[in-house]
Write an enzyme that holds these catalytic residues in place. Structure first.
Site, PDB file in Angstrom:
ATOM      1  CB  ALA A  65     -17.121 -41.666 -15.443  1.00 48.14           C
ATOM      2  N   GLY A 108     -17.456 -44.624 -11.015  1.00 46.90           N
ATOM      3  CA  GLY A 108     -18.099 -45.479 -12.095  1.00 46.90           C
ATOM      4  C   GLY A 108     -17.507 -46.844 -12.162  1.00 46.90           C
ATOM      5  CD  GLU A 111     -21.865 -45.200 -10.173  1.00 43.62           C
ATOM      6  OE1 GLU A 111     -20.865 -44.624 -10.966  1.00 43.62           O
ATOM      7  OE2 GLU A 111     -22.914 -44.611  -9.864  1.00 43.62           O
ATOM      8  CD  GLU A 131     -19.104 -41.161  -8.235  1.00 38.61           C
ATOM      9  OE1 GLU A 131     -18.889 -41.204  -6.998  1.00 38.61           O
ATOM     10  OE2 GLU A 131     -19.315 -42.171  -9.090  1.00 38.61           O
TER      11      GLU A 131
HETATM   12  C1  HXC Z   1      -9.446 -39.957 -16.058  1.00 37.05           C
HETATM   13  C2  HXC Z   1      -7.985 -41.100 -14.722  1.00 37.05           C
HETATM   14  C3  HXC Z   1      -8.656 -41.419 -13.777  1.00 37.05           C
HETATM   15  C4  HXC Z   1     -10.264 -41.039 -14.138  1.00 37.05           C
HETATM   16  C5  HXC Z   1      -7.179 -41.723 -12.896  1.00 37.05           C
HETATM   17  N1  HXC Z   1      -6.644 -41.316 -14.192  1.00 37.05           N
HETATM   18  N2  HXC Z   1      -8.289 -41.814 -12.728  1.00 37.05           N
HETATM   19  N3  HXC Z   1      -8.329 -40.503 -15.638  1.00 37.05           N
HETATM   20  N4  HXC Z   1     -10.574 -40.356 -15.315  1.00 37.05           N
HETATM   21  N5  HXC Z   1     -11.140 -41.444 -13.287  1.00 37.05           N
HETATM   22  C6  HXC Z   1      -5.422 -41.168 -14.762  1.00 37.05           C
HETATM   23  C7  HXC Z   1      -4.584 -39.973 -13.922  1.00 37.05           C
HETATM   24  O1  HXC Z   1      -5.195 -38.703 -14.553  1.00 37.05           O
HETATM   25  C8  HXC Z   1      -3.110 -40.421 -14.390  1.00 37.05           C
HETATM   26  O2  HXC Z   1      -2.973 -39.994 -15.866  1.00 37.05           O
HETATM   27  C9  HXC Z   1      -3.272 -41.982 -14.321  1.00 37.05           C
HETATM   28  O3  HXC Z   1      -4.589 -42.254 -14.487  1.00 37.05           O
HETATM   29  C10 HXC Z   1      -2.891 -42.539 -13.136  1.00 37.05           C
HETATM   30  O4  HXC Z   1      -3.407 -41.787 -12.135  1.00 37.05           O
HETATM   31  P1  HXC Z   1      -2.791 -41.189 -10.747  1.00 37.05           P
HETATM   32  O5  HXC Z   1      -3.535 -40.180 -10.057  1.00 37.05           O
HETATM   33  O6  HXC Z   1      -1.386 -40.501 -11.176  1.00 37.05           O
HETATM   34  O7  HXC Z   1      -2.396 -42.383  -9.841  1.00 37.05           O
HETATM   35  P2  HXC Z   1      -2.407 -42.503  -8.238  1.00 37.05           P
HETATM   36  O8  HXC Z   1      -1.493 -41.253  -7.813  1.00 37.05           O
HETATM   37  O9  HXC Z   1      -1.989 -43.877  -7.789  1.00 37.05           O
HETATM   38  O10 HXC Z   1      -3.934 -42.598  -7.753  1.00 37.05           O
HETATM   39  C11 HXC Z   1      -4.848 -43.234  -8.079  1.00 37.05           C
HETATM   40  C12 HXC Z   1      -6.245 -42.831  -7.734  1.00 37.05           C
HETATM   41  C13 HXC Z   1      -6.618 -41.472  -8.436  1.00 37.05           C
HETATM   42  C14 HXC Z   1      -6.458 -42.538  -6.199  1.00 37.05           C
HETATM   43  C15 HXC Z   1      -7.461 -43.783  -8.081  1.00 37.05           C
HETATM   44  O11 HXC Z   1      -6.212 -41.721  -9.660  1.00 37.05           O
HETATM   45  C16 HXC Z   1      -7.730 -41.071  -8.541  1.00 37.05           C
HETATM   46  O12 HXC Z   1      -8.457 -40.421  -7.464  1.00 37.05           O
HETATM   47  N6  HXC Z   1      -8.680 -40.999  -9.551  1.00 37.05           N
HETATM   48  C17 HXC Z   1      -9.922 -40.671  -9.825  1.00 37.05           C
HETATM   49  C18 HXC Z   1     -10.892 -41.282  -8.950  1.00 37.05           C
HETATM   50  C19 HXC Z   1     -12.394 -40.591  -9.100  1.00 37.05           C
HETATM   51  O13 HXC Z   1     -12.487 -39.613  -8.765  1.00 37.05           O
HETATM   52  N7  HXC Z   1     -13.186 -41.287  -9.783  1.00 37.05           N
HETATM   53  C20 HXC Z   1     -14.652 -40.875  -9.866  1.00 37.05           C
HETATM   54  C21 HXC Z   1     -14.804 -39.943 -11.325  1.00 37.05           C
HETATM   55  S1  HXC Z   1     -16.432 -39.636 -11.630  1.00 37.05           S
HETATM   56  P3  HXC Z   1      -1.809 -38.728 -16.116  1.00 37.05           P
HETATM   57  O14 HXC Z   1      -2.003 -38.750 -17.588  1.00 37.05           O
HETATM   58  O15 HXC Z   1      -2.343 -37.513 -15.531  1.00 37.05           O
HETATM   59  O16 HXC Z   1      -0.615 -39.514 -15.763  1.00 37.05           O
HETATM   60  C22 HXC Z   1     -17.410 -40.888 -12.000  1.00 37.05           C
HETATM   61  C23 HXC Z   1     -18.710 -40.533 -12.323  1.00 37.05           C
HETATM   62  C24 HXC Z   1     -19.490 -42.063 -12.917  1.00 37.05           C
HETATM   63  O17 HXC Z   1     -16.968 -41.835 -11.931  1.00 37.05           O
HETATM   64  C25 HXC Z   1     -20.858 -41.627 -13.054  1.00 37.05           C
HETATM   65  C26 HXC Z   1     -20.855 -40.920 -14.387  1.00 37.05           C
HETATM   66  C27 HXC Z   1     -20.752 -41.517 -15.764  1.00 37.05           C
END
Ligand code: HXC
Length: 257
Positions: A65, A108, A111, A131
């Site tokens: 998400a 997400g 999911e 999460e």
């Molecule tokens: C918003 C995101 C994002 C996310 C990545 N980006 N994941 N933006 N929401 N979930 C953005 C980053 O901010 C960044 O933008 C760009 O994408 C590239 O990501 P990086 O982190 O620079 O890439 P990398 O170093 O290769 O790392 C990849 C990654 C990491 C390991 C996947 O991005 C990461 O950990 N992402 C979050 C994963 C996460 O926590 N997902 C769960 C979310 S909660 P900028 O502009 O900063 O360069 C969820 C709940 C669902 O999903 C249920 C409720 C609806």
């Protein structure tokens, strides 16, 4: 049609949807959720489509998400908007949807893959529910579907630690139907979708429906459910054609497909 977050095309009887927010690793924002469930509902209602495929980029199926969109929400706002409810649209789809997963399928994104009817993964795929590190829990069914897919032991570990699972482990654990080389992912997913889309649609709809009931019903109820579906298919022209073609040693010509 012009969409902000998706690329959509038709490949014969297969509807292909490519998540297209490359700068955010296909993070699932509200626009994407609305567009995706909308296109899937259109495909589901379209007689010319028999199966859909959802894919992302090589680097990310979807990284979860959109954290930037979610971060500032207050509890009453989250509750009242019920921003997760849009994903309930998947439960209304009667035709199969395949997730073709390469790279990150996190939160997400994992999911979403599990909302699809089957997952084909590239050898680079990584699944996770991180999460907990954000102070929340999975919210689009992850705690429930992951347990059913891979069992409590691995699901509990993943949900509590946020650790990622590589493609090989995901296949061994039963999360994905098949792992293929990254370069072949889309072709393999499309081939599977074409195979499904060539099957008689009444049987496809019944088959998906029956398998889904196995998540919800007791064995005895599920077996009764299946038996009713089985007998009902004898009312379809495609059952008559499919069995006649077998006996006559010729290819079937299905009416509904
Ligand atoms: C918003 C995101 C994002 C996310 C990545 N980006 N994941 N933006 N929401 N979930 C953005 C980053 O901010 C960044 O933008 C760009 O994408 C590239 O990501 P990086 O982190 O620079 O890439 P990398 O170093 O290769 O790392 C990849 C990654 C990491 C390991 C996947 O991005 C990461 O950990 N992402 C979050 C994963 C996460 O926590 N997902 C769960 C979310 S909660 P900028 O502009 O900063 O360069 C969820 C709940 C669902 O999903 C249920 C409720 C609806």
């Amino acid at each position: 049609e012009s969409l902000e977050t998706l690329l959509v095309e038709r490949r014969g009887r297969v509807g292909l949807i490519t998540l297209n927010r490359p700068k955010a690793l296909n993070a699932l924002n509200a626009t994407l959720a609305t567009e995706l469930t909308g296109v899937l509902a259109e495909f589901d209602a379209d007689e010319a489509i028999g199966c859909s495929v959802i894919t992302g980029s090589e680097k990310a199926f979807a990284a979860g998400a959109d954290v930037k969109e979610m971060a500032g929400k207050a509890y009453p706002q989250a509750l009242l908007e019920d921003f997760i409810a849009v994903w309930d649209g998947f439960a209304r789809l009667r035709k199969p949807v395949i997730a073709a997963v390469s790279g990150f399928a996190l939160g997400g994104g994992c999911e979403l893959a599990m909302l699809c009817d089957l997952i084909i993964a590239s050898d680079s795929a990584k699944f996770g529910q991180p999460e907990i590190r954000l102070g929340v829990v999975p919210g689009i069914g992850g705690t429930q579907r992951l347990v059913r897919a891979i069992g409590k032991a691995k699901a509990m570990e993943m949900v509590l630690t946020g650790r990622m699972m590589e493609a090989a482990e995901a296949e061994q654990a039963g999360l994905v139907a098949r792992v293929v080389p990254a370069a072949d992912l889309l072709a393999e997913a499309l081939k599977t979708a074409e195979t499904i889309a060539a099957m008689p649609l009444p049987a496809v709809i019944a088959a998906k429906d029956c398998v889904d009931r196995a998540y919800e019903l007791t064995l005895a109820e599920g077996v009764r459910y299946e038996r009713r579906a089985f007998y009902a298919l004898f009312a379809s022209e495609d059952q008559k054609e499919g069995m006649a073609a077998f006996i006559e040693k010729r290819p079937p010509v299905f009416k509904h497909r």
